[in-house]
Design a protein around this motif. Structure first.
Motif, PDB file in Angstrom:
ATOM      1  N   MET A   1       0.846  -1.190   0.000  1.00  0.00           N
ATOM      2  CA  MET A   1       0.000   0.000   0.000  1.00  0.00           C
ATOM      3  C   MET A   1       0.880   1.237   0.000  1.00  0.00           C
ATOM      4  N   PRO A   2       0.614   2.231  -0.880  1.00  0.00           N
ATOM      5  CA  PRO A   2       1.430   3.440  -0.920  1.00  0.00           C
ATOM      6  C   PRO A   2       0.969   4.463   0.106  1.00  0.00           C
ATOM      7  N   LEU A   3       1.899   5.300   0.525  1.00  0.00           N
ATOM      8  CA  LEU A   3       1.601   6.399   1.438  1.00  0.00           C
ATOM      9  C   LEU A   3       2.149   7.670   0.818  1.00  0.00           C
ATOM     10  N   ASP A   4       1.267   8.642   0.541  1.00  0.00           N
ATOM     11  CA  ASP A   4       1.693   9.873  -0.117  1.00  0.00           C
ATOM     12  C   ASP A   4       2.574  10.712   0.797  1.00  0.00           C
ATOM     13  N   LYS A   5       3.670  11.224   0.259  1.00  0.00           N
ATOM     14  CA  LYS A   5       4.554  12.146   0.961  1.00  0.00           C
ATOM     15  C   LYS A   5       4.892  13.285   0.006  1.00  0.00           C
ATOM     16  N   GLY A   6       4.043  14.294  -0.014  1.00  0.00           N
ATOM     17  CA  GLY A   6       4.270  15.396  -0.931  1.00  0.00           C
ATOM     18  C   GLY A   6       4.110  14.923  -2.351  1.00  0.00           C
ATOM     19  N   ASN A   7       5.153  15.132  -3.148  1.00  0.00           N
ATOM     20  CA  ASN A   7       5.117  14.738  -4.547  1.00  0.00           C
ATOM     21  C   ASN A   7       5.572  13.295  -4.747  1.00  0.00           C
ATOM     22  N   GLN A   8       6.023  12.608  -3.654  1.00  0.00           N
ATOM     23  CA  GLN A   8       6.484  11.236  -3.767  1.00  0.00           C
ATOM     24  C   GLN A   8       5.491  10.298  -3.115  1.00  0.00           C
ATOM     25  N   THR A   9       5.611   9.025  -3.421  1.00  0.00           N
ATOM     26  CA  THR A   9       4.764   8.009  -2.827  1.00  0.00           C
ATOM     27  C   THR A   9       5.660   6.969  -2.178  1.00  0.00           C
ATOM     28  N   ALA A  10       5.600   6.839  -0.872  1.00  0.00           N
ATOM     29  CA  ALA A  10       6.422   5.878  -0.143  1.00  0.00           C
ATOM     30  C   ALA A  10       5.604   4.621   0.132  1.00  0.00           C
ATOM     31  N   VAL A  11       6.138   3.468  -0.178  1.00  0.00           N
ATOM     32  CA  VAL A  11       5.427   2.212   0.050  1.00  0.00           C
ATOM     33  C   VAL A  11       5.470   1.873   1.528  1.00  0.00           C
ATOM     34  N   THR A  12       4.458   1.172   2.012  1.00  0.00           N
ATOM     35  CA  THR A  12       4.401   0.735   3.409  1.00  0.00           C
ATOM     36  C   THR A  12       4.582  -0.771   3.534  1.00  0.00           C
ATOM     37  N   GLY A  13       4.816  -1.436   2.420  1.00  0.00           N
ATOM     38  CA  GLY A  13       5.030  -2.875   2.437  1.00  0.00           C
ATOM     39  C   GLY A  13       5.572  -3.355   1.106  1.00  0.00           C
ATOM     40  N   PHE A  14       5.976  -4.629   1.080  1.00  0.00           N
ATOM     41  CA  PHE A  14       6.568  -5.203  -0.124  1.00  0.00           C
ATOM     42  C   PHE A  14       5.918  -6.552  -0.420  1.00  0.00           C
ATOM     43  N   ILE A  15       6.143  -7.014  -1.642  1.00  0.00           N
ATOM     44  CA  ILE A  15       5.660  -8.325  -2.072  1.00  0.00           C
ATOM     45  C   ILE A  15       6.862  -9.122  -2.586  1.00  0.00           C
ATOM     46  N   PHE A  16       7.044 -10.321  -2.057  1.00  0.00           N
ATOM     47  CA  PHE A  16       8.144 -11.174  -2.503  1.00  0.00           C
ATOM     48  C   PHE A  16       7.780 -11.856  -3.817  1.00  0.00           C
ATOM     49  N   VAL A  17       8.692 -11.794  -4.775  1.00  0.00           N
ATOM     50  CA  VAL A  17       8.523 -12.581  -6.008  1.00  0.00           C
ATOM     51  C   VAL A  17       8.827 -14.042  -5.721  1.00  0.00           C
ATOM     52  N   GLY A  18       9.844 -14.276  -4.853  1.00  0.00           N
ATOM     53  CA  GLY A  18      10.203 -15.638  -4.478  1.00  0.00           C
ATOM     54  C   GLY A  18      10.667 -16.456  -5.659  1.00  0.00           C
ATOM     55  N   PHE A  19      10.204 -17.718  -5.701  1.00  0.00           N
ATOM     56  CA  PHE A  19      10.581 -18.632  -6.778  1.00  0.00           C
ATOM     57  C   PHE A  19       9.405 -18.884  -7.723  1.00  0.00           C
ATOM     58  N   SER A  20       8.530 -17.876  -7.854  1.00  0.00           N
ATOM     59  CA  SER A  20       7.338 -18.051  -8.688  1.00  0.00           C
ATOM     60  C   SER A  20       7.685 -18.262 -10.163  1.00  0.00           C
ATOM     61  N   ARG A  21       8.894 -17.824 -10.574  1.00  0.00           N
ATOM     62  CA  ARG A  21       9.307 -18.044 -11.965  1.00  0.00           C
ATOM     63  C   ARG A  21      10.003 -19.384 -12.145  1.00  0.00           C
ATOM     64  N   LEU A  22      10.260 -20.081 -11.055  1.00  0.00           N
ATOM     65  CA  LEU A  22      10.894 -21.404 -11.100  1.00  0.00           C
ATOM     66  C   LEU A  22       9.934 -22.395 -10.455  1.00  0.00           C
ATOM     67  N   LEU A  23       8.910 -22.788 -11.199  1.00  0.00           N
ATOM     68  CA  LEU A  23       7.824 -23.578 -10.633  1.00  0.00           C
ATOM     69  C   LEU A  23       8.286 -24.937 -10.139  1.00  0.00           C
ATOM     70  N   GLU A  24       9.227 -25.566 -10.849  1.00  0.00           N
ATOM     71  CA  GLU A  24       9.715 -26.875 -10.428  1.00  0.00           C
ATOM     72  C   GLU A  24      10.428 -26.772  -9.085  1.00  0.00           C
ATOM     73  N   LEU A  25      11.280 -25.738  -8.930  1.00  0.00           N
ATOM     74  CA  LEU A  25      11.983 -25.536  -7.664  1.00  0.00           C
ATOM     75  C   LEU A  25      11.003 -25.202  -6.555  1.00  0.00           C
ATOM     76  N   GLN A  26       9.982 -24.415  -6.862  1.00  0.00           N
ATOM     77  CA  GLN A  26       8.988 -24.059  -5.856  1.00  0.00           C
ATOM     78  C   GLN A  26       8.259 -25.293  -5.358  1.00  0.00           C
ATOM     79  N   ALA A  27       7.930 -26.197  -6.261  1.00  0.00           N
ATOM     80  CA  ALA A  27       7.262 -27.436  -5.863  1.00  0.00           C
ATOM     81  C   ALA A  27       8.182 -28.304  -5.005  1.00  0.00           C
ATOM     82  N   LEU A  28       9.477 -28.347  -5.367  1.00  0.00           N
ATOM     83  CA  LEU A  28      10.445 -29.121  -4.601  1.00  0.00           C
ATOM     84  C   LEU A  28      10.609 -28.560  -3.194  1.00  0.00           C
ATOM     85  N   LEU A  29      10.709 -27.240  -3.089  1.00  0.00           N
ATOM     86  CA  LEU A  29      10.830 -26.604  -1.774  1.00  0.00           C
ATOM     87  C   LEU A  29       9.579 -26.848  -0.939  1.00  0.00           C
TER      88      LEU A  29
END
Length: 314
Positions: free
Chosen positions: A1-29
């Motif tokens: 979720m973004p939080l406005d700070k003047g002319n900039q927008t500061a995020v309040t959280g992040f999302i992990f990409v993780g191993f979503s592009r490596l489906l075989e490894l994700q299944a193994l893990l």
């Protein structure tokens, strides 16, 4: 979720990409990591309790092994639970303060392990190269000071690096191409100049990864030289077996860290960096338990007696 700070927008959280592009490894893990982690925690807690409760294991070497065992629990726990949540529940979100907390503990435990492994190498060097002076040089107070110093260095580096990274403004995007809040992937999301932060990473890597690694290699070089002078062939073989297994783990742990951090930001390959990070945060930490502790004859005997009493209490 973004939080406005003047002319900039500061995020309040992040999302992990993780191993979503490596489906075989994700299944193994998904299939392997939960059971491996549960078994690792159980064994580490059990071994720590055995060393603490067994008077025959209250030697200086086991003081370091207890610290390494506790450190292993803390190090993997700072990473693996959130990774498992991402894999099992597909909840890849983390708040800003949660990301900062995870980064702090990751740096704290990682730097502490680097320093503690160097202290253990020095302990082994004194035991093999100067056995007559061992009790004088490595008295209990000195070992405690080395362990405390390792933890204090980890705390200070973790606090300084985390504060420095989170003093930056993150104005989007908020997707971290990693499975935990590591410094370099997070810096790629920061707005503004991050060159000083990257320089700080280089300095930390040089002082607290490369320098301990050099000290460890020098210690093992002296140890191997002393082992070659041993008159007993059986003694040489036993010493070489122990030294070689320790060196393999050290080379893998420090090697992956040195490959990951002291590099120009433009040369990062995030997919390979994630695999390296998985290797030194999960795999190597679990191998430490096997190589340093479960290969120790006295610890194995004590563990066997405890497990025997648990299975057959009568």
């Amino acid at each position: 979720m973004p939080l406005d700070k003047g002319n900039q927008t500061a995020v309040t959280g992040f999302i992990f990409v993780g191993f979503s592009r490596l489906l075989e490894l994700q299944a193994l893990l998904f299939a392997m990591v939960p059971s491996m982690y549960a078994e690792y925690l159980t064994r580490n807690v059990l071994i720590t309790a055995i060393i603490k409760s067994n008077p025959t294991l209250h030697m200086l070497m086991y003081f370091f092994l207890t610290n390494l065992s506790l450190l292993g629990i803390c190090y993997t726990t700072s990473i693996v639970p959130k990774m498992l949540v991402s894999l099992v529940l597909e909840n890849r979100r983390i708040l800003l303060w949660g990301c900062a907390t995870q980064m702090y503990f990751f740096i704290l435990f990682g730097i502490t392990e680097c320093c503690l492994l160097a202290a253990m190498a020095y302990n082994g060097h004194v035991a093999i190269c100067n056995p007559l002076h061992y009790t004088l040089v490595m008295r209990k107070g000195a070992c405690a000071q080395l362990a405390i110093a390792s933890w204090m260095v980890g705390m200070l580096v973790g606090l300084s690096q985390t504060s420095y990274v989170f003093s930056l403004i993150y104005c989007g995007p908020n997707r971290i191409n990693h499975f935990f809040c590591d410094i370099l992937p997070l810096l790629k999301l920061a707005c503004g100049d991050t060159s000083m932060n990257v320089l700080a990473v280089y300095l930390v890597a040089l002082l607290f990864i490369t320098s301990p690694f050099t000290l460890i290699l020098a210690s093992y070089l002296f140890m191997i030289t002393s082992v070659l002078r041993m008159p007993s062939t059986k003694g040489r073989c036993k010493a070489f077996s122990t030294c070689s297994s320790h060196l393999i783990i050290i080379l893998l742990f420090y090697g992956s860290g040195i490959i990951t951090y002291p590099r120009p930001k433009s040369s990062y390959s995030m997919e390979s960096d994630k695999l390296l990070a998985l290797f030194y945060t999960v795999v190597i930490s679990m191998l430490n338990l096997i190589v340093y502790i479960l290969r120790n004859k006295e610890v194995k005997e004590a563990l066997r007696r405890v497990l025997g009493r648990m299975m057959c209490p009568w």
